[in-house]
Design a protein around this motif. Structure first.
Motif, PDB file in Angstrom:
ATOM      1  N   ALA A   1       0.922  -1.167   0.009  1.00 49.15           N
ATOM      2  CA  ALA A   1      -0.096  -0.058  -0.088  1.00 49.15           C
ATOM      3  C   ALA A   1       0.834   1.498  -0.096  1.00 49.15           C
ATOM      4  O   ALA A   1       0.388   2.376  -0.224  1.00 49.15           O
TER       5      ALA A   1
ATOM      6  N   LYS B   1      -1.349   2.305   4.036  1.00 51.59           N
ATOM      7  CA  LYS B   1      -2.695   1.469   4.207  1.00 51.59           C
ATOM      8  C   LYS B   1      -3.338   2.260   5.372  1.00 51.59           C
ATOM      9  O   LYS B   1      -2.845   2.529   6.414  1.00 51.59           O
TER      10      LYS B   1
ATOM     11  N   LEU C   1      -9.127   3.879   1.347  1.00 52.69           N
ATOM     12  CA  LEU C   1      -8.158   2.972   1.504  1.00 52.69           C
ATOM     13  C   LEU C   1      -6.739   3.300   2.246  1.00 52.69           C
ATOM     14  O   LEU C   1      -6.056   2.374   2.624  1.00 52.69           O
ATOM     15  N   PHE C   2      -6.455   4.587   2.175  1.00 51.04           N
ATOM     16  CA  PHE C   2      -5.091   5.093   2.619  1.00 51.04           C
ATOM     17  C   PHE C   2      -5.217   6.098   3.549  1.00 51.04           C
ATOM     18  O   PHE C   2      -6.219   7.098   3.772  1.00 51.04           O
TER      19      PHE C   2
END
Lengths: 560, 560
Positions: free
Chosen positions: A5, A30, A67-68
């Protein structure tokens, strides 16, 4: 730690010069994975006793999307050079070093293993005009704003507002009409007008330019336009015109010449002609905008075309002192052209604003060498999805905006052209199912968000309208049919943006709370925080206030 | 499916024009996560009955590194416009659609949700000179290649090869020496010479330029240089010079002028002076290369400096017909300067090669508007780590190379300047602990890899040498002290590269097998495959041959 990620690549939004001394460095990880992140950094040539002299700087979690997490840090390298890597600690206590060469347990010794921001050269820094970030724009579709001079009405002009807008009808809007209503705009408080095309063309929207050096006579003449610009400037209002350089209109003389003279035309290289004879039906055998035969694509790689268009770019600045160019279909024209365009127009007016029409991720045009901004349609979409369509909740809304904000440098975000609607989209009130309260929240959010807001003419008084051509209705001037309360609300927001330093781009934006349809965000400057507490639902809500108010002075800015 | 691992952003290496008709699209996913990937694509304006007309194209797994798989596809959009997304299926059968706006279960209807490659404009396509990808370079450090004319030897010149190289000693290498040995180079088969600086300077390396318009007298004069270029061209050998534009030498006249006249000097804006009087000790109060007081950084944003250096860039092409410029410390100079440099030098010789010295990830300089290539030090590091130092196994080697190859467009990789060593690094034989077999593998790999290889003078005959200045030894001309077998081996590889179409850049590279220190890769062109089977260990190895040989004709190219 989820290494897959983690993302960083220098230049673009991940490492850039914010100004001539300051670098911003960002790292993506992540969501929820890291406890903390540090920048390991130093001058590449600063060695003592065979050891590279490096320092550590803690990074801040500047936002998250679905997501991040995004970690950011600012620094001023004394010699304008930087080698750097990242020290990452996850929530389990695992610690790794991440550099250009991958992952390490210990910080590498060789400076070549690190990321490099080789030198902060001032000339490469993205730098939009200073005035833009304090501007509130107002978009005018000139045929539909006001008819101030009946004598220049085109044949078959309909009475103002007497019919629905169609792709071909005319209502006679003109420059006199704008001039007559500048006090209305000044009262609203806007400080910039973006005009869709005003050059000679056949259609009512004028995106089919016939002559880039002439005003369309239905709007007035050059003297009237000069007067218009001067009247705007007298009221502190800047003027931006629309440059349709991707394609000309069918009746543009060079195109008429190739239609007439085919291969013998001196203009045959001005377009992308594929064969002779030229045909327009059943399909054009030349490149066009979309598949529209009456909009032949201009060959902007051709030296003559380039010189002609650059001349156009300079002429309207030099002769009429305009303050900005909005570039139609900007991403279908070559980068090389835009670099020369920037150089040409900035040479005659260094603080002219260059705004590209791009609906997509636009980093390649926002590196400092091409545009100052793009039309921020991703902002539009997120805002409409949350406030008008109510198809996303506030968490998703914040995720989408954080993804957007982190996809560009901060100095780019500060001058982004944040619109809620335009001549190309249905009007916000119509999208909000005619719920004015939703429109109010849209304006509140737009006017307090990072960037430079633009109001589409009439939205401030609750004009309705569906997709093009529906969104191009005549402006309503009869006060009885204007929503005066909405106007006052928008005016109040513009006043706040002008008078409360933290409201506009000087305030640092943080999202504090997002649940269901409730949203709280902060704009912070020095010791002052503006809190925006939004209930985007049909019913009353209560929240646990996500902010320490003890020993703080609280003022309700909106109600006074 | 691990969404956090998925990455795509248009332009750069993930979506680019390979030529004027062809787009390459790439996607990154978690290693081993996907079973297959398809590109969903169409013209943005191609609608029929309210439905966007889209197609699907299967993508190929073009390589993997330690964490990621890379999926690639090539296509030729008929109208040079593309909207696209990805359909991904993981090894568990889960299927998702990935677009600019995120993840979907079904392909979105709105084309604005997709990624955009708005228009393939020819002028923006990265395009290096055609000849480069077939060139085998040879790097000459002129002071140390051959002394052909004793009369131009600097004072105190030592006898050829009589001492170890020091930072300050001289051995009298010159142009006559090069001319005398061109037949040697022609025999080896190289087709391009890169000369480190030849302009007037004090040091033996000449990176401290005193006059950019003059040849250093220790090398000869302009007539000799012209003769050298002509003699090279007669043998099909191109000539590249070294441009040290980041900084001048201390004795560069403009710098001497500011030292003498301080604030009154007309050259005071040619440098980055911070205050007057100028001081060099204890630390310079002006910007320098690294912290070297005798190398003041040039102010390349200054119009006069720019014009002077662009003039230099053109002069040596116009007057001496050189074929390339290698740009020293290229990444510390502004992008704007390099754009103008490209435009200037390509205007006098369209197929001149522009090579930047950058040791790091260099995508921002390889967009088509600045450099044709950079010195591929990441290739160097991977190759040395595997073959010379033997600190990585073949799996890691392949991972590192795949990461490198996928970090640039294919047309960029094809002209990358692949070096194993230079005047800035220890010699390969020394790094390989004097094991000539390792050096042979290094050459085999370098000469068959994607890009354009460069041989550092003397490496082909097994010259040794440690870090600078050790790597700058005098070339060995006594055949008894040359490794003739190594020379023949390198010559054989160069011949193969010239005569076997798949050996060089026309062959598509695939890694087939990597275990421990064993490596097999293929270069494929049409129906022919060249297989490279490498045992990078001390002992015999056997492998299960990863290739179907039935009904195929097999030839051992190396042994003949």
């Amino acid at each position: 730690m989820l290494k897959e990620a983690i993302y960083h690549r220098p230049k673009n939004n991940y490492a850039y010069a914010y100004d001539k001394e300051t670098l911003h460095i960002m790292l993506r990880t992540k969501k929820g994975d890291l406890a903390s992140a540090w920048l390991i950094h130093g001058d590449p040539f600063d060695w003592k006793e065979n050891a590279w002299q490096k320092n550590e700087l803690e990074m801040a979690l500047s936002g998250s999307d679905s997501l991040f997490d995004y970690w950011s840090v600012e620094l001023r390298p004394p010699y304008r050079r930087l080698r750097y890597g990242f020290k990452l600690k996850d929530t389990n206590g695992e610690e790794v070093i991440f550099t250009e060469k991958g992952y390490f347990e210990e910080a590498p010794i060789d400076t070549n293993d690190y990321f490099s921001f080789p030198f902060l050269n001032g000339i490469d820094v993205f730098h939009a005009p200073e005035w833009v970030k304090d501007t509130v724009w107002y978009q005018i579709f000139p045929e539909r704003f006001a008819n101030g001079n009946k004598e220049n009405d085109p044949e078959g002009t309909l009475e103002w507002g007497s019919a629905s807008p169609s792709p071909t009808n005319f209502f006679g809007g003109d420059f006199e009409g704008v001039i007559e209503n500048l006090d209305y705009l000044a009262k609203l408080g806007i400080t910039g007008i973006y005009f869709t095309p005003i050059f000679k063309a056949h259609s009512n929207h004028k995106y089919d330019t016939t002559d880039y050096m002439e005003i369309d006579p239905q709007f007035g003449d050059k003297d009237t336009f000069k007067r218009l610009v001067n009247e705007c400037h007298d009221r502190g209002i800047r003027v931006m015109l629309d440059a349709v350089f991707n394609h000309s209109g069918y009746y543009f003389k060079p195109f008429q010449d190739v239609l007439e003279n085919e291969e013998e035309s001196p203009y045959k290289d001005w377009f992308h002609l594929k064969e002779f004879p030229i045909q327009t039906e059943p399909a054009p055998n030349y490149d066009t905008f979309a598949f529209v035969p009456s909009m032949p694509k201009l060959n902007t790689e051709n030296r003559e075309v380039k010189e002609y268009l650059l001349q156009v770019g300079k002429y309207w600045i030099e002769e009429f002192d305009i303050d900005g160019w909005r570039l139609d279909v900007a991403n279908e024209i070559d980068h090389q052209f835009w670099r020369e365009f920037r150089s040409a127009v900035k040479s005659v007016k260094p603080d002219v604003y260059i705004l590209g029409e791009i609906w997509h991720d636009s980093m390649p045009w926002l590196q400092g060498d091409q545009f100052d901004a793009v039309m921020n349609y991703p902002f539009t979409k997120a805002s409409l999805d949350f406030f008008a369509h109510q198809i996303i909740d506030s968490k998703t809304f914040v995720n989408n905006l954080n993804a957007l904000l982190h996809s560009y440098p901060k100095n780019v975000n500060e001058v982004a052209f944040n619109l809620l609607g335009s001549h190309d989209t249905p009007r916000i009130l119509t999208m909000a199912e005619e719920d004015v309260d939703k429109v109010k929240l849209l304006f509140l959010f737009q006017l307090s968000f990072t960037g430079t807001p633009c109001i589409y003419y009439g939205d401030e008084i609750a004009v309705t309208g569906g997709a093009d051509p529906g969104c191009r209705k005549c402006m309503i001037w009869d006060e009885e049919n204007q929503d005066i309360e909405l106007f006052s609300f928008v005016k109040r927001l513009i006043d706040l943006r002008k008078n409360e330093p933290a409201f506009g781009n000087n305030g640092e934006l943080h999202f504090l709370y997002a649940e269901d349809r409730k949203l709280v965000y902060e704009k912070k400057l020095d010791n002052e925080s503006l809190l925006f507490i939004i209930n985007n639902s049909e019913h009353d809500e209560s929240i646990d206030f996500p902010y320490e108010l003890q020993n703080k002075k609280v003022l309700n800015l909106l109600s006074g």
